[in-house]
Design an enzyme around this catalytic site. Structure first.
Site, short mmCIF file in Angstrom:
data_model
loop_
_atom_site.label_atom_id
_atom_site.label_comp_id
_atom_site.label_asym_id
_atom_site.label_seq_id
_atom_site.Cartn_x
_atom_site.Cartn_y
_atom_site.Cartn_z
N THR A 8 0.85 -1.19 0.00
CA THR A 8 0.00 0.00 0.00
C THR A 8 0.89 1.24 0.00
OG1 THR A 8 -1.85 1.11 1.13
CG2 THR A 8 -0.13 0.19 2.53
N ASN A 10 -0.95 3.81 1.42
CA ASN A 10 -1.84 4.46 2.38
C ASN A 10 -1.10 4.57 3.72
OD1 ASN A 10 -3.75 4.86 4.47
ND2 ASN A 10 -5.38 4.05 3.20
N LYS A 13 -2.66 3.08 6.89
CA LYS A 13 -2.49 1.63 7.05
C LYS A 13 -1.09 1.31 7.55
CE LYS A 13 -5.74 -0.15 3.59
NZ LYS A 13 -5.85 -1.01 2.39
N ASP A 69 -7.07 -6.41 1.66
CA ASP A 69 -8.19 -5.74 1.02
C ASP A 69 -9.28 -5.69 2.04
OD1 ASP A 69 -9.34 -4.35 -1.13
OD2 ASP A 69 -10.53 -6.08 -1.68
N PHE A 149 -10.00 7.07 8.99
CA PHE A 149 -10.07 7.36 7.57
C PHE A 149 -11.19 6.52 6.97
CE2 PHE A 149 -7.13 3.92 8.20
CZ PHE A 149 -7.30 3.05 7.13
N ASP A 152 -14.85 5.61 8.67
CA ASP A 152 -14.80 5.65 10.13
C ASP A 152 -15.78 6.66 10.76
OD1 ASP A 152 -12.92 3.66 10.07
OD2 ASP A 152 -11.26 4.88 10.81
N LYS A 172 -9.16 2.06 18.90
CA LYS A 172 -9.72 1.45 17.69
C LYS A 172 -9.01 0.17 17.27
CE LYS A 172 -10.00 2.18 12.74
NZ LYS A 172 -9.53 2.94 11.62
#
Length: 194
Positions: A8, A10, A13, A69, A149, A152, A172
């Site tokens: 990723t 991101n 993540k 994923d 993100f 959420d 979380k």
């Protein structure tokens, strides 16, 4: 320390994974290993897309890999947005538009049960393993919170009175879909560590 690629770019993540797997690996992103291709996620389920990404990175770059994923499944929408979660409103990664479309599609619908699901695929020394994590919850009627993100701000996990976006990472991560999948992955890695 062994290097592994998290398939990723991101950074949310990456941050989550580093916090959860800290110390086990040096974690590199796709950008870090020079992967600029857009890896096509052509499967119709999370497991298939996760495997596609992991195999692509492992075969092309010869580096151990963790790929995932994930997405949101809403019961009243027959599992939508599902594998299309990141591009639900058309443009990939436009979280605001995706949430707006979801809230619009749920207008007037009482059943707002939903789940976040993640499938993580690990390829380590050529060996493949998959780990799934799920968290059940509800889609609330408006965005709340500014953390997290994706979806959420509109997802409230069952048993809590706040959305994921209103929780700190420390709150979380242990209950999130990704957190649950990564915990299984971490358990596997600790059991099989050389």
């Amino acid at each position: 320390m062994k290097t592994i690629c998290l398939a990723t770019n991101n950074l949310h993540k990456v941050e989550e994974l580093q916090q959860m797997l800290g110390g086990l690996f040096e974690i590199k992103t796709l950008k870090d290993i020079g992967c600029t291709e857009d890896i096509a996620e052509t499967a119709d389920n999370f497991s298939g897309n996760s495997l596609i990404k992991a195999e692509y990175v492992y075969k092309t770059y010869g580096i151990d890999c963790i790929a995932d994923d994930s997405g949101l499944e809403v019961d009243a929408l027959n599992g939508e947005p599902g594998v299309y979660s990141a591009r639900y409103a058309g443009e990939h990664g436009n979280h605001e538009k995706n949430m707006d479309k979801l809230l619009e599609n749920l207008r007037g619908i009482e059943n707002r049960s939903a789940r976040f699901k993640t499938v993580v695929t690990l390829i380590l020394d050529g060996k493949k393993q998959s780990f799934e994590g799920t968290v059940e919850g509800q889609i609330i009627d408006r965005k709340k919170g500014d953390g997290g993100f994706g979806y959420d701000p509109v997802f409230r996990p069952d048993g809590y009175d706040r959305t994921f976006a209103e929780m700190s990472m420390e709150e979380k991560n242990p209950i999130s879909h990704r957190g649950r999948a990564i915990e299984k992955l971490k358990g596997y890695l600790l059991e099989n560590a050389e």
